[in-house]
Motif scaffolding. Sequence first.
Motif, mmCIF file in Angstrom:
data_model
loop_
_atom_site.group_PDB
_atom_site.id
_atom_site.type_symbol
_atom_site.label_atom_id
_atom_site.label_comp_id
_atom_site.label_asym_id
_atom_site.label_seq_id
_atom_site.Cartn_x
_atom_site.Cartn_y
_atom_site.Cartn_z
ATOM 1 N N SER A 1 -11.617 -12.041 -2.785
ATOM 2 C CA SER A 1 -10.888 -10.936 -3.409
ATOM 3 C C SER A 1 -10.234 -11.334 -4.719
ATOM 4 O O SER A 1 -10.365 -10.630 -5.733
ATOM 5 N N LYS A 2 -9.486 -12.416 -4.702
ATOM 6 C CA LYS A 2 -8.623 -12.737 -5.832
ATOM 7 C C LYS A 2 -9.385 -13.537 -6.880
ATOM 8 O O LYS A 2 -9.344 -13.243 -8.065
ATOM 9 N N SER B 1 -11.648 -7.619 -4.632
ATOM 10 C CA SER B 1 -10.713 -7.169 -3.595
ATOM 11 C C SER B 1 -11.301 -6.071 -2.712
ATOM 12 O O SER B 1 -11.070 -6.032 -1.516
ATOM 13 N N GLY B 2 -12.059 -5.160 -3.327
ATOM 14 C CA GLY B 2 -12.571 -4.018 -2.571
ATOM 15 C C GLY B 2 -13.820 -4.321 -1.758
ATOM 16 O O GLY B 2 -14.320 -3.450 -1.061
ATOM 17 N N PHE C 1 0.831 -1.200 0.000
ATOM 18 C CA PHE C 1 0.000 0.000 0.000
ATOM 19 C C PHE C 1 0.870 1.256 0.000
ATOM 20 O O PHE C 1 0.545 2.246 -0.632
ATOM 21 N N GLY D 1 -1.641 -6.924 -5.520
ATOM 22 C CA GLY D 1 -2.285 -8.151 -5.997
ATOM 23 C C GLY D 1 -3.778 -7.973 -6.188
ATOM 24 O O GLY D 1 -4.569 -8.601 -5.498
ATOM 25 N N ASP D 2 -4.152 -7.147 -7.142
ATOM 26 C CA ASP D 2 -5.545 -6.753 -7.325
ATOM 27 C C ASP D 2 -5.914 -6.958 -8.795
ATOM 28 O O ASP D 2 -5.561 -6.150 -9.645
ATOM 29 N N PRO D 3 -6.647 -8.038 -9.099
ATOM 30 C CA PRO D 3 -6.940 -8.331 -10.509
ATOM 31 C C PRO D 3 -7.668 -7.162 -11.187
ATOM 32 O O PRO D 3 -8.544 -6.545 -10.577
ATOM 33 N N ASN D 4 -7.264 -6.865 -12.435
ATOM 34 C CA ASN D 4 -7.940 -5.770 -13.138
ATOM 35 C C ASN D 4 -9.193 -6.248 -13.875
ATOM 36 O O ASN D 4 -9.652 -5.606 -14.797
ATOM 37 N N PHE D 5 -9.719 -7.387 -13.449
ATOM 38 C CA PHE D 5 -11.017 -7.817 -13.964
ATOM 39 C C PHE D 5 -12.098 -7.174 -13.095
ATOM 40 O O PHE D 5 -11.854 -6.820 -11.947
#
Lengths: 389, 389
Positions: free
Chosen positions: B235-236, B241-242, B17, B39-43
């Motif tokens: 999340s993954k 994630s949010g 962060f 580690g935050d998928p852009n899907f």
Amino acid sequence: MKHLSKIAENLLGQPMFGLLSRAQDMEREGKKVIHFELGDPNFDSPDHVLEAAKKALDQKLTHYTNSMGLRELREAVANYAERDLGFKPDLNQVLICPANALIDFTARCAADPGEEIILPGPGFPTYYSVIKYNGFVPVPVRLKEENSFRMNPDDIVEKITDKTRLIIMNTPQNPTGSVMTEEEVFKTAEIAEHSDVYLLSDEVYSKIIYGGKNHFSPSLRDKCKERTIVLGSLSKIYSMSGWRLGFAIGPESFIRKMGLLLETIMSCLPAFTQLGGKAALEGDHSFLGKRIQELNERRNLLIGGLNRIKGLSCVMPEGAFYAFCNIKGTGMDSARYCEELLENSGIAAVSGNCFGSFGEGYARFCYASTEKKEIEEALSKMEDFHKKI
Amino acid sequence: MKHLSKIAENLLGQPMFGLLSRAQDMEREGKKVIHFELGDPNFDSPDHVLEAAKKALDQKLTHYTNSMGLRELREAVANYAERDLGFKPDLNQVLICPANALIDFTARCAADPGEEIILPGPGFPTYYSVIKYNGFVPVPVRLKEENSFRMNPDDIVEKITDKTRLIIMNTPQNPTGSVMTEEEVFKTAEIAEHSDVYLLSDEVYSKIIYGGKNHFSPSLRDKCKERTIVLGSLSKIYSMSGWRLGFAIGPESFIRKMGLLLETIMSCLPAFTQLGGKAALEGDHSFLGKRIQELNERRNLLIGGLNRIKGLSCVMPEGAFYAFCNIKGTGMDSARYCEELLENSGIAAVSGNCFGSFGEGYARFCYASTEKKEIEEALSKMEDFHKKI
């Protein structure tokens, strides 16, 4: 059972949730229950709040966010402080976090196990459970019925030792509904300053005050730059209990530590709930007047009725949505009284000793989610119940 | 600055962060940054998930909920376990909670300060920060590059002492992408049983495995009734994630304690996020195949490219979406390498030592949110950068 940590052994949780669960079991068995236990307004979250969250979902704002909170929401909190508290904090003084967690985080950043925290007795159960499970020493200041349950600053002074790390004050107060006077509030701020301890000012009911009285915050003295941490919440004022949104305003260095604790434990909060929160703080507040009028009518009905029942007496609360009713005339202890009231009459109220030992002899009736018709029904059932005991 | 607690002094937060925040500052200055840090998928979160949450908002499901989690979501988790793990837990074995918080809660319920927790090194930073701020003793088991970074059960045995309270295992693994074999997983479960310690199995990447390999969970051995706590997250796998939604499956008595900790700190989670989670677990999973294919293409592109750059070598990860790249050939330490890579080439990767001291000499590149075109661009920039050093 395998070895558990001391923390695990010392966990109490929140007694209202346990009671809610018992009451719901009774309802599943087909019994009618009138709910006075959970401080959860039965008003809806405002439409513009719901719409803001739905819009954020449509915009796919579902990824990680800044762990201190969305900048837009922190700005809304800073503007709230400027408008309502009389000073504008720096954004680095603002943290977005569920209010309950902020009590835990404040205590854990201010005190080590064995150190002392001064708090109101009776007081919000989370203060007590956080203090207990972390091994801090609770130092309750008795709120006296003859002082309408307002915390007396002179009583705080007596409790301060060299082990005191934090004073918790709460106005309007849970469970008594008391509202501290301007003089009491600022004297408490002075005491914290002179004793050089942190002051947590729990103001989650700040806009729920009756009779045109004002809310005073001790934060004006140091503008949250030295020792004061203001605790705010959207749960009660905006009927957003399930959104889990609160905020702290405090000294930058302290807020940074609390932010790291949030980052370690929760990473961050959802963007779409936070944008709902922004809409609440910045949106139309005209709905509030009507809701407080409704709460005021419930208050007058409930307290008037309780005072007519043999064995009960209840101070008129000036804020929040709780009646803290003296039940000593029944000859029962608080836990037994509340248990029998639930089992016999289907009325769920919280035993005073859930709010610390100074709550013994009382029961808390929350009127945030009971309609006036239900209050009347409850009062009539209670009259019957009291005739039998 | 005033007195702060030991906990406050020992807070680290999550280094990703901090890095994200620095990278965003660079972007505000107009510099282009390619993000390999978070580690935050852009899907997007699946449409049926978004719709379920919006429907819940329309139904005004915005009040307090059961602190253990909505019954419907706990049932969905129990059904997931039956389908994917091979046994159906009792609802009292299931707790809904952000996965990050479950790491904190598990550790705090299992160990007292001064007691030991065995964990993978390198490992997810929250393991390390939770252990440090609470005063537990970290006992890392080195994941060896020559073993493709899979945790070797024989190495765990050597670390067990009479102060061990918890073993943390993680497959597929963050930050290395290693996937433990069936034999390794069940041997680890045996070790936990024979040593009579809790076993936290972090399975948040369980469905992100390449090449048709299977995920194995140690939970099958005791069905989470004795010592195993399965940690799951939406999340993954579901690109949520949010939403801050995870779950634990564990021994009923242990889950009850963790539930009390959640109740004390957070009260409960929003109903409308939980109903989104229910839709994710119960809804159509066909989108997953395509996403994993896309991740697989990114993986092959990135690892192939990294291995062509002078001074770098990278084991092919079998799961999750991280490449843990050996940078020892550059002669730089990890922190300096990542700093220079960001400042010179606008490429944000996480220094290996953020994952514990056994991560020194490596950098983590997350390919969850970088398109193939961006990966190609990054590789080309890295080639230029490596020619200069």
